[in-house]
Design a protein around this motif. Structure first.
Motif, PDB file in Angstrom:
ATOM      1  N   LYS A   1       0.814  -1.178  -0.076  1.00  0.00           N
ATOM      2  CA  LYS A   1       0.042  -0.011   0.081  1.00  0.00           C
ATOM      3  C   LYS A   1       0.938   1.189   0.179  1.00  0.00           C
ATOM      4  N   ARG A   2       0.317   2.305  -0.561  1.00  0.00           N
ATOM      5  CA  ARG A   2       0.969   3.624  -0.361  1.00  0.00           C
ATOM      6  C   ARG A   2       0.755   4.230   0.933  1.00  0.00           C
ATOM      7  N   ILE A   3       2.183   4.639   1.422  1.00  0.00           N
ATOM      8  CA  ILE A   3       2.074   4.922   2.856  1.00  0.00           C
ATOM      9  C   ILE A   3       2.299   6.521   3.106  1.00  0.00           C
ATOM     10  N   GLY A   4       2.762   7.262   1.823  1.00  0.00           N
ATOM     11  CA  GLY A   4       3.099   8.603   1.829  1.00  0.00           C
ATOM     12  C   GLY A   4       3.117   9.046   0.372  1.00  0.00           C
ATOM     13  N   THR A   5       2.913  10.448   0.557  1.00  0.00           N
ATOM     14  CA  THR A   5       2.586  11.089  -0.959  1.00  0.00           C
ATOM     15  C   THR A   5       2.981  12.605  -0.721  1.00  0.00           C
ATOM     16  N   GLY A   6       3.681  13.434  -1.624  1.00  0.00           N
ATOM     17  CA  GLY A   6       3.957  14.808  -1.470  1.00  0.00           C
ATOM     18  C   GLY A   6       4.567  15.111  -2.816  1.00  0.00           C
ATOM     19  N   GLY A   7       4.550  16.433  -3.260  1.00  0.00           N
ATOM     20  CA  GLY A   7       5.284  16.835  -4.371  1.00  0.00           C
ATOM     21  C   GLY A   7       4.537  16.113  -5.775  1.00  0.00           C
ATOM     22  N   ASP A   8       5.604  15.485  -6.393  1.00  0.00           N
ATOM     23  CA  ASP A   8       5.106  14.763  -7.559  1.00  0.00           C
ATOM     24  C   ASP A   8       5.606  13.271  -7.499  1.00  0.00           C
ATOM     25  N   ALA A   9       5.536  12.736  -6.230  1.00  0.00           N
ATOM     26  CA  ALA A   9       6.054  11.338  -5.911  1.00  0.00           C
ATOM     27  C   ALA A   9       5.148  10.831  -4.765  1.00  0.00           C
ATOM     28  N   ASP A  10       5.131   9.426  -4.997  1.00  0.00           N
ATOM     29  CA  ASP A  10       4.404   8.530  -3.956  1.00  0.00           C
ATOM     30  C   ASP A  10       5.389   7.751  -3.290  1.00  0.00           C
ATOM     31  N   VAL A  11       5.173   7.281  -2.087  1.00  0.00           N
ATOM     32  CA  VAL A  11       5.899   6.180  -1.240  1.00  0.00           C
ATOM     33  C   VAL A  11       5.014   5.044  -0.954  1.00  0.00           C
ATOM     34  N   TYR A  12       5.519   3.837  -1.106  1.00  0.00           N
ATOM     35  CA  TYR A  12       4.911   2.345  -0.902  1.00  0.00           C
ATOM     36  C   TYR A  12       5.568   1.820   0.053  1.00  0.00           C
ATOM     37  N   ARG A  13       5.004   0.845   0.773  1.00  0.00           N
ATOM     38  CA  ARG A  13       5.597  -0.060   1.901  1.00  0.00           C
ATOM     39  C   ARG A  13       5.735  -1.276   0.897  1.00  0.00           C
ATOM     40  N   ALA A  14       7.074  -1.848   0.832  1.00  0.00           N
ATOM     41  CA  ALA A  14       7.224  -2.778  -0.072  1.00  0.00           C
ATOM     42  C   ALA A  14       8.073  -4.013   0.793  1.00  0.00           C
ATOM     43  N   THR A  15       8.026  -5.234   0.647  1.00  0.00           N
ATOM     44  CA  THR A  15       8.963  -6.231   1.197  1.00  0.00           C
ATOM     45  C   THR A  15       9.706  -6.983   0.173  1.00  0.00           C
ATOM     46  N   LEU A  16      10.904  -7.496   0.738  1.00  0.00           N
ATOM     47  CA  LEU A  16      11.999  -8.127   0.109  1.00  0.00           C
ATOM     48  C   LEU A  16      12.360  -9.410   0.686  1.00  0.00           C
ATOM     49  N   ASP A  17      12.307 -10.330  -0.089  1.00  0.00           N
ATOM     50  CA  ASP A  17      12.744 -11.707   0.632  1.00  0.00           C
ATOM     51  C   ASP A  17      13.998 -11.939   0.297  1.00  0.00           C
ATOM     52  N   GLN A  18      14.748 -12.297   1.136  1.00  0.00           N
ATOM     53  CA  GLN A  18      16.265 -12.305   1.255  1.00  0.00           C
ATOM     54  C   GLN A  18      16.678 -13.440   2.098  1.00  0.00           C
TER      55      GLN A  18
END
Length: 218
Positions: free
Chosen positions: A31-48
């Motif tokens: 899901k999107r967790i932040g927005t501002g200006g002309d960009a959005d920030v999403y929460r992602a996960t990485l499996d390693q």
């Protein structure tokens, strides 16, 4: 009388995860967790290596075809921000790229924003927070970068053990003024990340800064 530097609620610095190289296709974007200006920030996960790591992914907001200036500006932001990776009060850049769209993988700050904490912080914590935030900004200045958009929503926090204050880091270096006399980073090395057990971390020696670097305002 003890000062804020003597408070037993002061936490140890919280380091970002040390990850092997990864690409956009390795991320599971949520899901999107932040927005501002002309960009959005999403929460992602990485499996390693059997672990699932949280990652914050920043992407430009656009409709239709991405303009060339968006790519150029995003690349400048990524290079600038990545050049400040080695300070404990700056949100870390893991990696970035331009396919399938410009993206920036960042340290996930699980404590939210400083803005959300306003009103619940006592004087000692406020003094300590101010000092740590100033150190992050100063590190940028010493490396030829002025942030220009410091505000509570751009100071993010990492969770710490119970009884300790959350640990602050300066984020969103997307509108910096740069005073470099040489290029910020090599184009060939811009996607490199610190690997596990690396014995040769990137140099943090400050570059030569032009005389205008004494003026950090707009």
């Amino acid at each position: 009388m003890p000062g804020p530097a003597d408070d037993d609620r002061i936490p140890e610095a919280v380091a970002p995860h040390t990850l092997s190289d990864f690409g956009y296709g390795d991320l599971e974007k949520g899901k999107r967790i932040g927005t501002g200006g002309d960009a959005d920030v999403y929460r992602a996960t990485l499996d390693q290596d059997g672990y699932t790591y949280p990652i914050a992914v920043k992407e430009p907001r656009f409709e239709g075809t991405i303009r060339k200036r968006v790519f150029q500006r995003f690349e400048t932001e990524a290079e600038t921000w990545e050049s400040l990776n080695h300070h404990e009060n700056v949100v870390s850049v893991y990696t970035w790229g331009a396919e399938p769209l410009p993206w920036l993988a960042l340290e996930f700050m699980d404590g939210g924003t400083l803005e959300a904490q306003l009103g619940s912080i006592d004087v000692a914590e406020a003094l300590w927070l101010s000092g740590r935030i100033a150190e992050g900004i100063r590190y940028g200045h010493r490396h030829g970068v002025a942030h220009l958009d410091i505000k509570p929503t751009n100071v993010l926090l990492r969770d710490t053990p119970e009884g300790k204050w959350d640990y602050p880091k300066v984020s969103d270096w997307g509108w910096p003024r740069c005073y470099w006399t040489t290029p910020i980073a090599s184009r060939e090395s811009h996607r490199r990340m610190p690997r596990r057990n690396s014995s040769t971390p990137r140099s943090t020696e400050a570059p030569t800064i032009s005389p205008t670097s004494t003026n950090w305002g707009r």
